[in-house]
Design a protein around this motif. Structure first.
Motif, short mmCIF file in Angstrom:
data_model
loop_
_atom_site.label_atom_id
_atom_site.label_comp_id
_atom_site.label_asym_id
_atom_site.label_seq_id
_atom_site.Cartn_x
_atom_site.Cartn_y
_atom_site.Cartn_z
N GLY A 176 0.84 -1.62 -0.11
CA GLY A 176 0.22 -0.19 -0.54
C GLY A 176 0.18 1.70 0.46
N LEU A 177 1.93 0.90 0.19
CA LEU A 177 3.52 2.36 -0.20
C LEU A 177 2.37 3.36 -1.17
CD1 LEU A 177 4.08 1.38 2.63
CD2 LEU A 177 6.74 1.57 1.89
N SER A 178 2.57 4.75 -0.97
CA SER A 178 3.00 5.43 -2.84
C SER A 178 4.03 5.28 -3.12
CB SER A 178 2.59 7.40 -2.20
OG SER A 178 3.72 7.23 -1.79
N PRO A 179 4.39 5.43 -4.29
CA PRO A 179 5.21 5.11 -5.63
C PRO A 179 6.45 5.75 -4.90
CG PRO A 179 3.75 5.05 -7.21
CD PRO A 179 3.20 5.76 -5.54
N VAL A 180 6.44 6.69 -4.53
CA VAL A 180 7.36 7.76 -3.66
C VAL A 180 7.84 7.61 -2.32
CG1 VAL A 180 8.24 9.98 -3.10
CG2 VAL A 180 6.95 10.23 -4.94
N ALA A 181 7.19 7.09 -1.55
CA ALA A 181 7.04 6.67 -0.32
C ALA A 181 7.78 5.09 -0.74
CB ALA A 181 5.97 6.39 0.56
N ALA A 182 7.94 4.45 -1.16
CA ALA A 182 8.38 3.11 -1.71
C ALA A 182 9.25 3.37 -1.90
CB ALA A 182 7.55 2.36 -2.61
N ASN A 183 9.58 4.32 -3.16
CA ASN A 183 11.10 4.22 -3.29
C ASN A 183 12.10 4.78 -2.49
OD1 ASN A 183 13.67 5.19 -5.00
ND2 ASN A 183 12.25 6.83 -6.11
N VAL A 184 11.55 6.01 -0.98
CA VAL A 184 12.24 6.12 -0.29
C VAL A 184 12.96 5.08 0.64
CG1 VAL A 184 12.34 8.76 -0.86
CG2 VAL A 184 11.33 7.52 0.77
N THR A 185 11.41 4.13 0.73
CA THR A 185 11.40 3.76 1.83
C THR A 185 12.75 2.18 1.40
OG1 THR A 185 9.47 4.10 2.47
CG2 THR A 185 10.26 1.63 3.33
N ASN A 186 12.29 1.93 0.51
CA ASN A 186 13.50 0.98 -0.43
C ASN A 186 14.73 0.64 -0.24
OD1 ASN A 186 14.09 -1.51 -2.66
ND2 ASN A 186 14.74 0.00 -3.61
N THR A 187 14.99 2.37 -0.30
CA THR A 187 16.30 3.17 -0.23
C THR A 187 17.32 2.25 1.38
OG1 THR A 187 16.33 3.98 -2.54
CG2 THR A 187 17.83 4.76 -0.45
N VAL A 188 16.03 2.86 2.62
CA VAL A 188 16.40 2.38 3.23
C VAL A 188 16.64 1.09 3.97
CG1 VAL A 188 15.35 2.54 6.13
CG2 VAL A 188 15.14 4.92 3.76
N SER A 189 15.40 -0.01 2.59
CA SER A 189 15.72 -1.10 3.55
C SER A 189 16.81 -1.59 2.70
CB SER A 189 14.03 -1.67 2.46
OG SER A 189 13.29 -1.42 3.26
N VAL A 190 17.72 -1.53 1.86
CA VAL A 190 18.39 -2.46 0.54
C VAL A 190 19.74 -1.66 1.48
CG1 VAL A 190 17.19 -2.84 -0.65
CG2 VAL A 190 18.42 -0.86 -1.06
N VAL A 191 19.53 -0.93 2.43
CA VAL A 191 20.90 -1.14 2.85
C VAL A 191 21.48 -2.03 3.73
CG1 VAL A 191 21.92 0.76 4.74
CG2 VAL A 191 20.71 1.57 3.20
N ALA A 192 20.68 -2.72 4.24
CA ALA A 192 20.80 -3.65 4.98
C ALA A 192 21.43 -4.90 3.40
CB ALA A 192 19.70 -4.46 5.98
N VAL A 193 21.39 -4.69 2.93
CA VAL A 193 21.21 -6.06 1.93
C VAL A 193 23.62 -5.96 2.04
CG1 VAL A 193 21.86 -6.87 -0.15
CG2 VAL A 193 20.34 -5.94 0.83
N GLY A 194 23.64 -4.70 1.64
CA GLY A 194 25.12 -3.84 1.71
C GLY A 194 26.13 -4.73 3.00
N VAL A 195 25.00 -3.64 4.64
CA VAL A 195 26.00 -4.22 5.74
C VAL A 195 25.73 -5.89 5.89
CG1 VAL A 195 25.42 -4.62 8.00
CG2 VAL A 195 24.67 -2.42 6.60
N GLY A 196 25.13 -6.61 5.77
CA GLY A 196 24.67 -7.69 5.41
C GLY A 196 25.93 -9.37 4.80
N SER A 197 25.62 -7.98 3.56
CA SER A 197 27.41 -9.02 2.34
C SER A 197 28.92 -8.54 2.47
CB SER A 197 27.10 -8.57 1.24
OG SER A 197 26.29 -7.38 0.94
N THR A 198 28.35 -7.68 3.25
CA THR A 198 30.30 -6.74 3.21
C THR A 198 30.75 -7.16 4.63
OG1 THR A 198 29.37 -4.94 3.80
CG2 THR A 198 29.85 -4.26 1.55
N ALA A 199 29.45 -7.90 5.65
CA ALA A 199 30.40 -8.04 6.97
C ALA A 199 30.72 -8.86 7.51
CB ALA A 199 29.46 -8.04 7.83
N LYS A 200 30.44 -10.21 6.03
CA LYS A 200 30.77 -11.42 6.37
C LYS A 200 31.95 -11.31 5.28
CE LYS A 200 28.76 -15.57 5.75
NZ LYS A 200 27.74 -16.93 5.49
N ALA A 201 32.48 -10.65 4.44
CA ALA A 201 33.55 -10.01 3.76
C ALA A 201 34.97 -10.16 3.46
CB ALA A 201 33.35 -9.61 2.39
N GLY A 202 34.36 -9.33 4.67
CA GLY A 202 36.31 -8.95 5.76
C GLY A 202 36.91 -8.53 4.78
#
Length: 248
Positions: free
Chosen positions: A39-65
Motif C-alpha cells: 500500500g505504499l505510494s510510489p514515492v514512499a516505496a522508493n525512499v523506503t526501499n532505499t532505506v531497506s536495501v542498505v541492509a543488503v550491503g551491511v549483511g554481505s560486506t560484514a561477512k566479506a572482511g
C-alpha cells in the motif's frame, strides 16, 4: 493486508531481495513491488526501499572482511569516495525536485547495463590495460551512485557491469565490490530520506531484517556458482527489469 501476514510477507520479500540483490544486483525486482503491494505510494516505496536495501550491503560486506580490499586498494577507496558524493547528489535531487522526467530514461540505463553484462567478454577485450581506465571507473561509480540515490532500481547491475568491463576483477569480487559501493551510496541517501523523506520506518525495519539475512547468505552462494552462466542470467534479468520499468 493483515498485520501478521504483512510482517512475514515483508520479511520474506526482504530476504529474497537481499539474496537476489547480492547475487544479481536486482534487489528492487523483489523489494520495490513488495512495497507497492503493501500500500505504499510510489514515492514512499522508493525512499523506503532505499532505506531497506542498505541492509543488503551491511549483511554481505560484514561477512566479506578483508576480501573487500584485496587487489587494487586505491581503486576501492576511490570508488567509496565517489559513492558517497554520488549518493548525496542523488538524494538531494530527489528531495528537492518534483520532476519525475528522469525516470523516463531509467529503463534505458538498466537495459544498457544488462547488454554490457551480456557482452562483457568482448567489451573487456577492447582495451589492453585496465589501469588506464581508472578514471572511467571512478566517473562511472559517481554517475551510478547519483542514480542510486535518486531512484535506485537496477543500480546494482549497472555497477556490476561497470566492474566487469573496466576492471579485471573476477565475478565474485566484482559482486562484492558492487555491494560495497551501492551500500555506501544507499546509506548516504537513506540518512537524508529518514530525515526529510516519507519513509515508512516500520516497513523499512522489517524488510531490512530480511535484506540483511539475504545479503549475509549471498557471498558463499556467488562463490559456488559458475561465472559465465550467472553473468548471462543476470544480464537477461536486467533486460526483464528494464522492460518492467518501461511499462509500469
Amino acid at each position: 493486508m493483515n498485520p501478521v501476514v504483512e510482517f512475514f510477507f515483508l520479511l520474506a520479500a526482504g530476504f529474497g531481495a537481499g539474496l537476489i540483490g547480492y547475487v544479481t544486483g536486482l534487489a528492487s525486482v523483489v523489494s520495490y513491488p513488495a512495497l507497492l503491494a503493501v500500500g505504499l505510494s510510489p514515492v514512499a516505496a522508493n525512499v523506503t526501499n532505499t532505506v531497506s536495501v542498505v541492509a543488503v550491503g551491511v549483511g554481505s560486506t560484514a561477512k566479506a572482511g578483508r576480501a573487500l580490499f584485496d587487489g587494487d586498494r586505491r581503486r576501492t577507496i576511490l570508488g567509496m569516495v565517489a559513492s558517497v558524493i554520488g549518493g548525496i547528489i542523488g538524494a538531494a535531487a530527489l528531495l528537492l525536485s518534483s520532476d519525475g522526467s528522469f525516470e523516463v530514461i531509467v529503463p534505458f540505463l538498466v537495459a544498457i547495463a544488462a547488454i554490457a553484462l551480456l557482452c562483457q567478454p568482448m567489451l573487456s577485450r577492447l582495451a589492453t590495460s585496465h589501469e588506464d581506465r581508472r578514471w572511467l571507473f571512478v566517473l562511472g561509480i559517481l554517475v551510478i551512485a547519483v542514480y542510486g540515490g535518486y531512484f535506485g532500481a537496477g543500480a546494482g547491475i549497472m555497477i556490476l557491469a561497470l566492474m566487469l568491463v573496466v576492471t579485471s576483477e573476477p565475478l565474485w569480487k566484482a559482486t562484492l565490490s558492487k555491494s560495497l559501493f551501492l551500500g555506501i551510496s544507499n546509506s548516504v541517501a537513506a540518512v537524508a530520506f529518514l530525515i526529510w523523506g516519507p519513509v515508512d520506518l516500520w516497513v523499512a525495519v522489517v524488510m531490512g531484517v530480511g535484506c540483511f539475512a539475504g545479503g549475509w547468505c549471498g557471498p558463499p552462494v556467488v562463490r559456488r556458482l559458475p561465472a559465465g552462466p550467472l553473468r548471462i542470467t543476470i544480464g537477461i534479468g536486467g533486460l526483464a527489469l528494464a522492460v518492467w520499468l518501461g511499462v509500469r
